[in-house]
Design a protein around this motif. Sequence first.
Motif, PDB file in Angstrom:
ATOM      1  N   VAL A   1     -16.000  28.611  92.146  1.00  0.00           N
ATOM      2  CA  VAL A   1     -17.066  29.595  92.406  1.00  0.00           C
ATOM      3  C   VAL A   1     -17.339  29.708  93.893  1.00  0.00           C
ATOM      4  CG1 VAL A   1     -19.524  30.100  92.071  1.00  0.00           C
ATOM      5  CG2 VAL A   1     -18.134  29.297  90.127  1.00  0.00           C
ATOM      6  N   SER A   2     -17.451  28.544  94.566  1.00  0.00           N
ATOM      7  CA  SER A   2     -17.777  28.559  96.001  1.00  0.00           C
ATOM      8  C   SER A   2     -16.692  29.208  96.839  1.00  0.00           C
ATOM      9  CB  SER A   2     -18.036  27.125  96.488  1.00  0.00           C
ATOM     10  OG  SER A   2     -16.850  26.361  96.451  1.00  0.00           O
ATOM     11  N   LEU A   3     -15.442  29.142  96.366  1.00  0.00           N
ATOM     12  CA  LEU A   3     -14.327  29.769  97.087  1.00  0.00           C
ATOM     13  C   LEU A   3     -14.179  31.240  96.726  1.00  0.00           C
ATOM     14  CD1 LEU A   3     -11.637  26.928  96.807  1.00  0.00           C
ATOM     15  CD2 LEU A   3     -12.920  27.589  98.854  1.00  0.00           C
ATOM     16  N   GLY A   4     -14.967  31.702  95.768  1.00  0.00           N
ATOM     17  CA  GLY A   4     -14.920  33.101  95.371  1.00  0.00           C
ATOM     18  C   GLY A   4     -13.708  33.469  94.554  1.00  0.00           C
ATOM     19  N   ILE A   5     -13.111  32.496  93.856  1.00  0.00           N
ATOM     20  CA  ILE A   5     -11.885  32.766  93.082  1.00  0.00           C
ATOM     21  C   ILE A   5     -12.059  32.485  91.597  1.00  0.00           C
ATOM     22  CG2 ILE A   5     -10.430  32.261  95.101  1.00  0.00           C
ATOM     23  CD1 ILE A   5      -9.777  29.558  93.776  1.00  0.00           C
ATOM     24  N   SER A   6     -13.281  32.303  91.134  1.00  0.00           N
ATOM     25  CA  SER A   6     -13.494  31.899  89.732  1.00  0.00           C
ATOM     26  C   SER A   6     -12.939  32.926  88.746  1.00  0.00           C
ATOM     27  CB  SER A   6     -14.982  31.674  89.464  1.00  0.00           C
ATOM     28  OG  SER A   6     -15.732  32.841  89.741  1.00  0.00           O
ATOM     29  N   GLY A   7     -12.869  34.202  89.164  1.00  0.00           N
ATOM     30  CA  GLY A   7     -12.319  35.208  88.269  1.00  0.00           C
ATOM     31  C   GLY A   7     -10.822  35.086  88.071  1.00  0.00           C
ATOM     32  N   SER A   8     -10.173  34.340  88.928  1.00  0.00           N
ATOM     33  CA  SER A   8      -8.710  34.179  88.832  1.00  0.00           C
ATOM     34  C   SER A   8      -8.294  32.792  88.353  1.00  0.00           C
ATOM     35  CB  SER A   8      -8.068  34.460  90.200  1.00  0.00           C
ATOM     36  OG  SER A   8      -8.339  35.775  90.635  1.00  0.00           O
ATOM     37  N   VAL A   9      -9.269  31.933  88.126  1.00  0.00           N
ATOM     38  CA  VAL A   9      -8.979  30.572  87.666  1.00  0.00           C
ATOM     39  C   VAL A   9      -9.591  30.374  86.280  1.00  0.00           C
ATOM     40  CG1 VAL A   9      -9.218  28.108  88.134  1.00  0.00           C
ATOM     41  CG2 VAL A   9      -8.995  29.732  90.036  1.00  0.00           C
ATOM     42  N   GLN A  10      -8.775  29.962  85.344  1.00  0.00           N
ATOM     43  CA  GLN A  10      -9.244  29.739  83.980  1.00  0.00           C
ATOM     44  C   GLN A  10      -9.180  28.248  83.639  1.00  0.00           C
ATOM     45  OE1 GLN A  10     -10.307  32.062  81.284  1.00  0.00           O
ATOM     46  NE2 GLN A  10     -11.022  30.027  80.766  1.00  0.00           N
ATOM     47  N   PHE A  11     -10.345  27.642  83.333  1.00  0.00           N
ATOM     48  CA  PHE A  11     -10.405  26.264  82.845  1.00  0.00           C
ATOM     49  C   PHE A  11     -10.439  26.308  81.322  1.00  0.00           C
ATOM     50  CE2 PHE A  11     -12.095  25.998  87.115  1.00  0.00           C
ATOM     51  CZ  PHE A  11     -11.604  24.786  87.597  1.00  0.00           C
ATOM     52  N   THR A  12      -9.398  25.795  80.682  1.00  0.00           N
ATOM     53  CA  THR A  12      -9.322  25.896  79.214  1.00  0.00           C
ATOM     54  C   THR A  12      -9.980  24.729  78.502  1.00  0.00           C
ATOM     55  OG1 THR A  12      -7.261  24.643  78.921  1.00  0.00           O
ATOM     56  CG2 THR A  12      -7.070  26.986  79.525  1.00  0.00           C
ATOM     57  N   GLY A  13     -10.211  23.622  79.212  1.00  0.00           N
ATOM     58  CA  GLY A  13     -10.588  22.405  78.517  1.00  0.00           C
ATOM     59  C   GLY A  13      -9.360  21.799  77.863  1.00  0.00           C
ATOM     60  N   ARG A  14      -9.594  20.773  77.030  1.00  0.00           N
ATOM     61  CA  ARG A  14      -8.465  20.120  76.343  1.00  0.00           C
ATOM     62  C   ARG A  14      -7.960  21.014  75.225  1.00  0.00           C
ATOM     63  NH1 ARG A  14      -7.749  16.858  71.899  1.00  0.00           N
ATOM     64  NH2 ARG A  14      -9.971  16.939  71.404  1.00  0.00           N
ATOM     65  N   LEU A  15      -6.651  21.201  75.165  1.00  0.00           N
ATOM     66  CA  LEU A  15      -6.032  21.997  74.109  1.00  0.00           C
ATOM     67  C   LEU A  15      -5.153  21.118  73.242  1.00  0.00           C
ATOM     68  CD1 LEU A  15      -4.890  25.181  76.084  1.00  0.00           C
ATOM     69  CD2 LEU A  15      -7.002  24.849  74.792  1.00  0.00           C
ATOM     70  N   ARG A  16      -5.285  21.263  71.932  1.00  0.00           N
ATOM     71  CA  ARG A  16      -4.425  20.503  71.026  1.00  0.00           C
ATOM     72  C   ARG A  16      -2.966  20.945  71.158  1.00  0.00           C
ATOM     73  NH1 ARG A  16      -4.698  16.977  67.007  1.00  0.00           N
ATOM     74  NH2 ARG A  16      -3.464  17.199  65.117  1.00  0.00           N
ATOM     75  N   ASN A  17      -2.778  22.215  71.499  1.00  0.00           N
ATOM     76  CA  ASN A  17      -1.426  22.736  71.706  1.00  0.00           C
ATOM     77  C   ASN A  17      -1.354  23.398  73.082  1.00  0.00           C
ATOM     78  OD1 ASN A  17       1.149  23.838  71.544  1.00  0.00           O
ATOM     79  ND2 ASN A  17       0.466  25.591  70.318  1.00  0.00           N
ATOM     80  N   PRO A  18      -1.218  22.605  74.148  1.00  0.00           N
ATOM     81  CA  PRO A  18      -1.163  23.200  75.488  1.00  0.00           C
ATOM     82  C   PRO A  18       0.096  24.016  75.724  1.00  0.00           C
ATOM     83  CG  PRO A  18      -0.620  20.873  75.597  1.00  0.00           C
ATOM     84  CD  PRO A  18      -1.068  21.134  74.187  1.00  0.00           C
ATOM     85  N   TYR A  19       1.136  23.772  74.917  1.00  0.00           N
ATOM     86  CA  TYR A  19       2.422  24.431  75.155  1.00  0.00           C
ATOM     87  C   TYR A  19       2.341  25.934  74.901  1.00  0.00           C
ATOM     88  CZ  TYR A  19       3.223  19.513  74.383  1.00  0.00           C
ATOM     89  OH  TYR A  19       3.119  18.143  74.429  1.00  0.00           O
ATOM     90  N   ALA A  20       1.378  26.347  74.049  1.00  0.00           N
ATOM     91  CA  ALA A  20       1.206  27.770  73.800  1.00  0.00           C
ATOM     92  C   ALA A  20       0.887  28.504  75.087  1.00  0.00           C
ATOM     93  CB  ALA A  20       0.083  27.981  72.778  1.00  0.00           C
ATOM     94  N   VAL A  21      -0.023  27.957  75.877  1.00  0.00           N
ATOM     95  CA  VAL A  21      -0.404  28.580  77.145  1.00  0.00           C
ATOM     96  C   VAL A  21       0.671  28.358  78.199  1.00  0.00           C
ATOM     97  CG1 VAL A  21      -2.125  28.596  78.979  1.00  0.00           C
ATOM     98  CG2 VAL A  21      -2.852  28.377  76.604  1.00  0.00           C
ATOM     99  N   MET A  22       1.209  27.131  78.268  1.00  0.00           N
ATOM    100  CA  MET A  22       2.249  26.858  79.266  1.00  0.00           C
ATOM    101  C   MET A  22       3.410  27.826  79.155  1.00  0.00           C
ATOM    102  SD  MET A  22       2.369  22.678  79.099  1.00  0.00           S
ATOM    103  CE  MET A  22       3.782  22.540  80.189  1.00  0.00           C
ATOM    104  N   SER A  23       3.856  28.071  77.920  1.00  0.00           N
ATOM    105  CA  SER A  23       5.045  28.908  77.731  1.00  0.00           C
ATOM    106  C   SER A  23       4.813  30.353  78.153  1.00  0.00           C
ATOM    107  CB  SER A  23       5.477  28.863  76.263  1.00  0.00           C
ATOM    108  OG  SER A  23       4.506  29.470  75.439  1.00  0.00           O
ATOM    109  N   ALA A  24       3.533  30.773  78.167  1.00  0.00           N
ATOM    110  CA  ALA A  24       3.225  32.145  78.558  1.00  0.00           C
ATOM    111  C   ALA A  24       3.007  32.290  80.059  1.00  0.00           C
ATOM    112  CB  ALA A  24       1.986  32.625  77.804  1.00  0.00           C
ATOM    113  N   CYS A  25       3.011  31.170  80.774  1.00  0.00           N
ATOM    114  CA  CYS A  25       2.815  31.194  82.229  1.00  0.00           C
ATOM    115  C   CYS A  25       4.166  31.270  82.943  1.00  0.00           C
ATOM    116  CB  CYS A  25       2.029  29.963  82.659  1.00  0.00           C
ATOM    117  SG  CYS A  25       0.329  29.923  82.010  1.00  0.00           S
TER     118      CYS A  25
END
Length: 879
Positions: free
Chosen positions: A766-790
């Motif tokens: 927030v302080s750097l003014g980039i919060s709209g471009s950074v997504q904090f997902t928290g812990r994911l049971r299946n992180p590979y779903a998001v990783m594979s789309a990146c």
Amino acid sequence: MSVVPKAKSFLLNNIPPAMWAYLRKERHVWESQFRKNKKSLGGAIRSRSFSKALFSQVRKDTVVWESFSGNGALCNPEAIFRRMLDDPNYQKFRHTWVLSSKASDSRFKDEFKDNARVSFVKHKSREYYEVLETSEYLFNNATFPTEFIKRSDQTYVNVWHGTPLKKMGYDVDGGAADARNVLRNFMSADYLVSQNSFMTEQMYLKGYKLNNVYEGAIIEEGYPRSDSMFGSDAGGAARRVLRENGILTAGKKVLLYAPTWRGDSFYKPDADASRLKSTLQKLQNSAALQGWVVLLKAHQVVFDQLVDDPEIAKFLVPNDVPANEALAITDLLVSDYSSIFVDYLATGRPIAFHIPDADSYADSRGLYMEVSELPGPVSTTTDELLDHVKAIIGAGGLETEFAVEGQRYAKLSAELTPRDDGEASARIIDIVFGQNEADYNVRRDFSDGRRKLMIYLGGMLTNGITSSALNLLSELDPEIYDVTAFYRHSNQLERQQNASMIPNHVRHVIRDTGILQFPLLGSMQKFEQAAVDNLANDESDSQLWEMEWRRLFGQASFDAAVDFSGYAAFWPRIFTNGRVGRKVIWQHNDLEADAEREINGKKPHYRNLHGVFKLYQDFDALVSVSPDLRDINQANLAAFAPAEKFVSARNTINVERVRAGGGRSKAQNTDAGTRDLSNLADVIYELGQLYSYDELIVEASRQQLVTQFIGDRGGRTFVTVGRLSPEKNHARLVRAFADVLADAPESKLVIIGDGPLAPELKQLAVSLGISGSVQFTGRLRNPYAVMSACDCFVMSSDYEGQPIVILEARVLGLPVVVTRFGSASSAMEGSGGLIVERDEESLAEGMNAFLSGNVGVEPFDGDAYNREVVDEFTEVVFG
């Protein structure tokens, strides 16, 4: 002369110093605990009483008898007790029966209350634990409680309460947790009594995975409780008790209805009283059964739910009438999947099976015997049952009216009751007390030649260690390794979910806290303080830890034991004092750096890690998860172990789980064909015939996550995965990404994980003014779903052991940019990725290099990698 000084002197000479120091101080501890929790005071009192018993002498010629947690003097223990009590060869023995509060007012107790050789204790009372730990012989038809420790000069005989038709132990889906105390009891037993070879193989060796870890003997000489079904006075005691309750059976035919219990587990049984009443009343009113007596024998675990119902009580066989006494007077048995029907096969009299919930019961619990294999006609409605009963008691009988079922009856009787002849108790007494095994069917040596490996998995929280441990278990060939996973019991959902991912072939030893926890914790406090103060280890408490080993593992032994966590001294202190060959401990990080790492002004791992370092002398190998990390730990921890103990073995990866989670599984279903997609419910049903619902949920979640977090806004997306803690240095990554955004404003950063620094990192964005471009997902049971789309995986750690997530990113085909921590090069070898210096400017340059097309990716054969790693594991663990 007062006995107090003698007692004090005895305790001082026999109790380890740490325990004695704890007991001297515990009065003040109790006062503090009492203010917080009255139960803690009771636990401390029981702990001291229990500890005294453990260090007292075992009393010769004494026997403890227990049935169904003290629910009565019943089943196999009761039969052996009566036979032994009357045997002139064993008149010197003294007997203690365990009875619960509800069972204390019983005919059995009245029968023996004046017998000088027989006494009684209340289940789980202080006196109970004292006699349990100081009697020479112990008999139980179920389990002793989790606190029980079988001592080396005791003989424990488990005479389980029936040949199972319901699936048991690990044969039940997700059954490891419910099986934990049963397995513990079996591993502690000197003798297991088995009614037949089916029970030996299916329940003991397979259902509870006793191959390789059971060091005792299995007796296949029939069931003692069946003895009462034979002889001139068979059933006489049951008739007398029933007469006292107003039920006359003399000169009458008897139909006994004996269903098993329902419910999710043995600890949560259900009794469907309304259905029972309806069935009993229709049987009683049947014209075919006029002149018969209809009785109900309820299972022990549901009896208390039925006894107060007056409409059922008139049919109910009292709980203190042994089931086999009731079988002795039974002319026709109606049952379901209760093991009572197996005993009844020995009589040759007919059985009808009534299973109104056959399909649902089989699906929910699982069965060893199909309906089509039962030795009698099967009904699902009461009218159908009445027709079967009428046919059986008619002129033709079972063999004529139901010829196929009659043939099955004869076959199963020969297989399941070959030694039920009225003398089983005498034979077991001769084996156990007469030490005469040669003349009987007694089986020993259950080794199948596999290497016996025990692995402590750690806290089972979702982190890199747990992930690596689960991956390793999946890669170890069950044809070569007999693997036991060791961890603590928890009601926390996250830990349970991780435990559910342990492969089916792995045995679980799940630790519940026992009464010894108080002195064990006292010992740990002294041990860790000595480690912090750099004092020599005090070996005087080793007997305490050896007792805890026996409580958990009984008489089992292992070729090797692995502490796969390496972060707490408590757990390795258990198995370094156990029956283990080679002992190995893992090092997942730069442990000196971990010990010194500060969070909120504190060093959370300093004390526990220094305790671990002091234990290194007890291990044969200290295993870092990469060659680079081995060199670091070898240099930093040289004061605690010689250089040759420091070795390395990389972590495995679950290649198929990564691929499946990322939607890139190579598994195909050639039967899928084409399906009508016009109705969602039909689509899900059809897919459920082709794939497991877990697989469908994972894929649906993956696609939802990709849409939610990545979307299709354009731009390239960086992703990182890891705990939000200082060593990962996510703050450097966030600042570097802010620099990247200056030239590539459509770029995005996804941070997967949770941890203590989450609020601080979000505020930084927030302080750097980039919060709209950074997504904090928290812990994911299946992180590979998001990783594979990146588009690119990035890591900004200061130090790592072997970052498995880099390898997982490579499995998904992602380019990788990482900072130059100690073990980076080994994880990145052959990746085509980029290693940069550990500063914001270099990391930003590396991310920009990817955006410019200057960071490549090379194919990665995860399966070949795992084969190499398993070889490394075998070498360091087994030497």
